[in-house]
Design an enzyme around this catalytic site. Structure first.
Site, PDB file in Angstrom:
ATOM      1  N   SER A   1       0.831  -1.193   0.000  1.00  0.00           N
ATOM      2  CA  SER A   1       0.000   0.000   0.000  1.00  0.00           C
ATOM      3  C   SER A   1       0.867   1.245   0.000  1.00  0.00           C
ATOM      4  O   SER A   1       2.006   1.226   0.488  1.00  0.00           O
ATOM      5  CB  SER A   1      -0.902   0.014   1.245  1.00  0.00           C
ATOM      6  OG  SER A   1      -1.605   1.230   1.366  1.00  0.00           O
TER       7      SER A   1
ATOM      8  N   TYR B   1      -1.729  -1.415  10.343  1.00  0.00           N
ATOM      9  CA  TYR B   1      -1.938  -1.537   8.900  1.00  0.00           C
ATOM     10  C   TYR B   1      -0.728  -1.039   8.113  1.00  0.00           C
ATOM     11  O   TYR B   1      -0.149  -1.770   7.305  1.00  0.00           O
ATOM     12  CB  TYR B   1      -3.199  -0.784   8.478  1.00  0.00           C
ATOM     13  CG  TYR B   1      -3.514  -0.965   7.014  1.00  0.00           C
ATOM     14  CD1 TYR B   1      -4.148  -2.120   6.563  1.00  0.00           C
ATOM     15  CD2 TYR B   1      -3.166  -0.002   6.078  1.00  0.00           C
ATOM     16  CE1 TYR B   1      -4.428  -2.311   5.223  1.00  0.00           C
ATOM     17  CE2 TYR B   1      -3.434  -0.176   4.734  1.00  0.00           C
ATOM     18  CZ  TYR B   1      -4.069  -1.332   4.311  1.00  0.00           C
ATOM     19  OH  TYR B   1      -4.329  -1.508   2.972  1.00  0.00           O
TER      20      TYR B   1
END
Length: 276
Positions: free
Chosen positions: A143, A157
């Protein structure tokens, strides 16, 4: 070298979003597919659709990668079916909203199992066969969050995605002389079910359209990066610009900037009662 149509790909988290888009991208190139996720009904429907559209072979294996034995069982089932995997798309993932202490440790342990341990274990178990055959492709779906400072909320995350980026770099360098290409594909904001699952749909819906990509765009650009031999690829020009600009800022300024903007994509924390 393009992937011959006789090769098999394993796509995790294939029932929706980027995983489904990668499955469709590979199917369009004539690559046979093993699709895995928890939702068997969605996997079955997708497998039937891709098989009829592209005249490929498809297999489904319902699995919950949060189980410590899931990766081993998945590979055992592949062996039982006589399938050799040359392309691995490590896509399964989700977010845990709120402050770190707002969830019990078991929730975080499951998260780490899915986003960190499972991708590493699947690569560990499938790489030897790729090396023997002299061909392999591994896409670890990381990401943009792994490149920019993290904010309060979703404490693990960004950390997990940064891990995948570093892991991909080392794995790529170890296997670059074996025609095994490893790439950390790093999307930014992507239209998918991700934000519905984390409960952030209301927040992210206020963000401008130019900041978003479709799952199909991410998969198309991501697979092209894998085939080119890119080791890390941030999808989308806007996301690449964000990464570059953030790197130029002093750490304190970058942290403050990300923290202010995070209210647009973090959910209310049930324990703290503030926007994350």
């Amino acid at each position: 070298m393009n992937a011959p149509a006789s090769r098999w790909a394993l796509v995790t988290g294939a029932s929706a979003g980027i995983g489904e888009a990668f499955a469709r991208e590979l199917a369009g190139k004539g690559i046979h597919l093993v699709l895995t996720a928890r939702r068997e009904d969605r996997l079955t429907a997708l497998a039937e659709d891709l098989r009829s559209r592209h005249d490929i072979r498809t297999e489904t294996i319902a699995a919950d990668l949060a189980r410590p034995d899931a990766s081993a069982r998945l590979c055992e089932e592949l062996d039982r079916r006589g399938i050799t995997i040359d392309i691995l798309i490590n896509n399964a993932g989700y977010g845990v909203p709120g402050h770190y202490l707002a969830q019990p440790w078991t929730v975080h342990a499951d998260f780490l199992q899915v986003l960190v341990t499972a991708p590493c274990e699947l690569a560990y178990r499938l790489l030897p066969g790729m090396q023997r055959r002299g061909y392999g492709r591994i896409a670890n779906i990381a990401s943009l969050a792994g490149h920019v400072p993290s904010s309060a909320g979703h404490a693990m995350y960004a950390a997990s995605k940064a891990f995948l980026i570093k892991f991909s770099q080392s794995l790529a360098l170890e296997n670059r002389d074996k025609d095994i290409r490893v790439c950390a594909v790093c999307p930014g904001f992507t239209f998918s079910e991700f934000h519905d699952v984390t409960g952030a749909r209301a927040q992210v819906s206020t963000m401008p359209r130019w900041m978003w990509m479709t799952s199909e765009e991410v998969a198309r650009e991501g697979w092209s990066a894998v085939e080119r031999g890119d080791i890390v690829h941030v999808t989308g020009r806007v996301n690449r610009l964000i990464k570059t600009l953030i790197k130029l800022l002093p750490d304190r300024l970058a942290l403050n900037l990300v923290q202010r903007r995070s209210k647009s994509y973090r959910v209310m924390d049930p324990q703290q009662g503030t926007a994350e």
